[in-house]
Scaffold this active site. Sequence first.
Site, PDB file in Angstrom:
ATOM      1  NE  ARG A  59      -2.465   1.120   3.503  1.00 37.57           N
ATOM      2  CZ  ARG A  59      -2.553   0.333   4.710  1.00 37.57           C
ATOM      3  NH1 ARG A  59      -3.034  -0.888   4.760  1.00 37.57           N
ATOM      4  NH2 ARG A  59      -1.911   0.509   5.830  1.00 37.57           N
ATOM      5  CE1 TYR A 112     -14.081  16.172 -13.229  1.00 35.77           C
ATOM      6  CE2 TYR A 112     -13.590  15.364 -10.825  1.00 35.77           C
ATOM      7  CZ  TYR A 112     -13.807  15.121 -12.224  1.00 35.77           C
ATOM      8  OH  TYR A 112     -14.144  13.913 -12.573  1.00 35.77           O
ATOM      9  CG  ASP A 184      -7.477  19.757 -11.154  1.00 39.17           C
ATOM     10  OD1 ASP A 184      -6.680  19.273 -12.033  1.00 39.17           O
ATOM     11  OD2 ASP A 184      -8.715  19.050 -10.748  1.00 39.17           O
ATOM     12  CE  LYS A 209     -10.275  12.711 -16.499  1.00 36.49           C
ATOM     13  NZ  LYS A 209     -10.807  14.016 -15.786  1.00 36.49           N
TER      14      LYS A 209
HETATM   15  C1  LIG Z   1     -11.335  13.933 -14.626  1.00 33.84           C
HETATM   16  C2  LIG Z   1     -10.823  15.090 -13.750  1.00 33.84           C
HETATM   17  C3  LIG Z   1     -10.938  14.965 -12.256  1.00 33.84           C
HETATM   18  C4  LIG Z   1     -10.818  13.478 -11.840  1.00 33.84           C
HETATM   19  O1  LIG Z   1     -10.043  12.512 -12.091  1.00 33.84           O
HETATM   20  P1  LIG Z   1     -10.696  10.887 -11.957  1.00 33.84           P
HETATM   21  O2  LIG Z   1      -9.672  10.108 -12.103  1.00 33.84           O
HETATM   22  O3  LIG Z   1     -11.707  10.897 -12.968  1.00 33.84           O
HETATM   23  O4  LIG Z   1     -11.078  10.885 -10.561  1.00 33.84           O
HETATM   24  C5  LIG Z   1     -10.120  16.001 -11.539  1.00 33.84           C
HETATM   25  N1  LIG Z   1      -9.842  17.102 -12.234  1.00 33.84           N
HETATM   26  C6  LIG Z   1     -10.152  17.386 -13.401  1.00 33.84           C
HETATM   27  C7  LIG Z   1      -9.853  18.567 -14.046  1.00 33.84           C
HETATM   28  C8  LIG Z   1     -10.545  16.294 -14.192  1.00 33.84           C
HETATM   29  O5  LIG Z   1     -10.839  16.686 -15.534  1.00 33.84           O
END
Ligand SMILES: *Cc1c(COP(=O)(O)O)cnc(C)c1O
Length: 395
Positions: A59, A112, A184, A209
């Site tokens: 972990r 988000y 973010d 992403k």
């Molecule tokens: C998709 C996304 C997230 C979350 O990511 P996940 O892996 O889907 O939980 C966070 N911030 C932004 C800007 C995103 O586009």
Amino acid sequence: MTKDSGDKGRYRDETLLSVLGRDPAANHGVVNPPVYHASTILHESAAALKEATKTYYGRYGTPTTFPLQDSIATLEKGYRTYLFGSGKAAIVAALLAFVKSGDHVLMTDSAYGPTRSLANGLLKRMGVETTFYDPCIGAGIADLMRANTSVVVGESPGSLTFEVQDFPALAAAAHERGAVLVVDNTWASPLFCQPLVLGADISIQAGTKYIVGHSDAMLGAVTTTEAHVEALRRIFEELGAAPGPDDCYLGLRGLRTLSVRLQRHQETGLALARWFRERPEVRQVLHPALEDDPGHALWKRDFSGASSLFGVVLEPVPEPAVDAFLDSLALFGLGYSWGGYESLALPTYPWKLRDATRWDPAYPLLRIYAGLEDPDDLIADLERGFERMAAARDA
Ligand SMILES: *Cc1c(COP(=O)(O)O)cnc(C)c1O
């Protein structure tokens, strides 16, 4: 004798993507770090067991997760990266690292959606109050800071509406009052923006992403400056939300081609954005690399490129006509997420979420994600879409 792996501090990002995280000497000469499925780690002796610091339980990390976290830390120009099972888990960890009951959080109105839900859900239940601020507030955020404001949350460009934020100004105001700036950075990836260099304390990636890049794994990463590594280490251990080894492998695999993919995504995204802008059905294109975008100057100052996710504001048209447009698209899938090789389109509704900024529901908003297909094929697909939209509107 081992082959010299060179001076990593000297390399540019494109070269780093190729050399980071590799350790053939420790893996029978295998080029890529293999997938280690591991919970238990065995030690040679009681003394070794007691002394183990890095690899001692699955972990906390394995020889598959360490290369990915170290690579992201280098690219983000941070001190250390902690990995999580999704981008959302990374956001939860980054906020819980800094808030306690009774605190106040300032969050961009363009956050988000699930980040916003975290503020209105778990944080609220914990007794943490959140104020949403105009993403373009800049240094004006100082007026919203309270004595108990512990975190300022940023995201640039913002989800759905793509406002570019002034990270250095937000960081200065946060630090002045003893708060941290958590941002973010998923849109830009670590290649097109390094928020920690701009003054942020924490940079988050939804590795799901662009890093994974193929729509087939979920990952999150939180990168911190040296000052906050202890807070992040503690929450990482407390939450226990580590990613699985196969997904880490896919993240590291994705990094190898990140720069060539992003370059192509950038070109195609801009080609589509410029095409949309000329269409009579379109009122505005929300893309910070367009010269007349309100965020263009900040984007130019702080980013080295644009990714391929942007917004298209339509002229007023009934919802069934927008649906006809979306239904007619053959190359743009209708689905959540983005960052893969395939193009996507989505209707979005910021007016249902926002409270510090106003979005008029009279103008339908689409989110377009340009994949790696041929741009002319994508444009032909969108052209057909607008024909179907007109037919549905006039029917
Ligand atoms: C998709 C996304 C997230 C979350 O990511 P996940 O892996 O889907 O939980 C966070 N911030 C932004 C800007 C995103 O586009």
